[in-house]
Design a protein around this motif. Structure first.
Motif: not given
Length: 146
Positions: A80-81, A83-85, A88, A93
């Motif tokens: 998750e870290y 994917c957030e950092t 895109k 993901r």
């Protein structure tokens, strides 16, 4: 992204990371660029963590993020870290998960459960991979002083 774009991106990265451009002579910048390209091509064909690093820009970013987690225990890296950092534009993901699974399968990464939340897994570099990365940074420092 085609091969030429990747090559250009890495040359730009080299120039940003290694040295004050105003102090570089054309010959010195040319030599460093040639050396970096040679390293890029040579390491792209290796079967260790360095070859994995050079597969794509996203591979590079993930290896660097997980390297930080391995070097700094206060900087845990989870799926998750990442994917957030990670922007895109570099990867979504599914691609991030695919690269993490590939790194695990090849033995470059380790995955451990978060003691506070068993749903969260943290990634670090496997001991030999961490050693390779640490030595590589030492070599890069010497390279940047040329």
């Amino acid at each position: 992204m085609n091969k030429k774009t990747v090559e250009i991106w890495y040359v730009i990265l080299l120039l940003v990371l290694y040295g004050n451009h105003s102090r570089m002579t054309n010959n010195n910048a040319e030599y460093r660029t040639e050396q970096y390209l040679k390293e890029f091509y040579d390491l792209s064909n290796t079967t260790n963590i360095k070859g994995f690093y050079y597969e794509t820009r996203l591979h590079s970013v993930i290896v660097l993020e997980i390297s930080l987690a391995s070097l700094n225990k206060n900087h845990p890296v989870s799926f998750e870290y990442l994917c957030e950092t990670i922007p895109k534009k570099l990867g979504k993901r599914t691609t991030i998960q695919t690269i993490l699974n590939e790194g695990l399968r090849k033995g470059y990464f380790l995955k451990t459960l978060n003691e506070k939340d068993k749903r969260v897994k943290f990634y670090t570099l496997e001991k030999d991979s961490l050693s390779i990365i640490e030595n590589w940074w030492t070599d890069r420092k010497e390279f940047s002083n040329i």
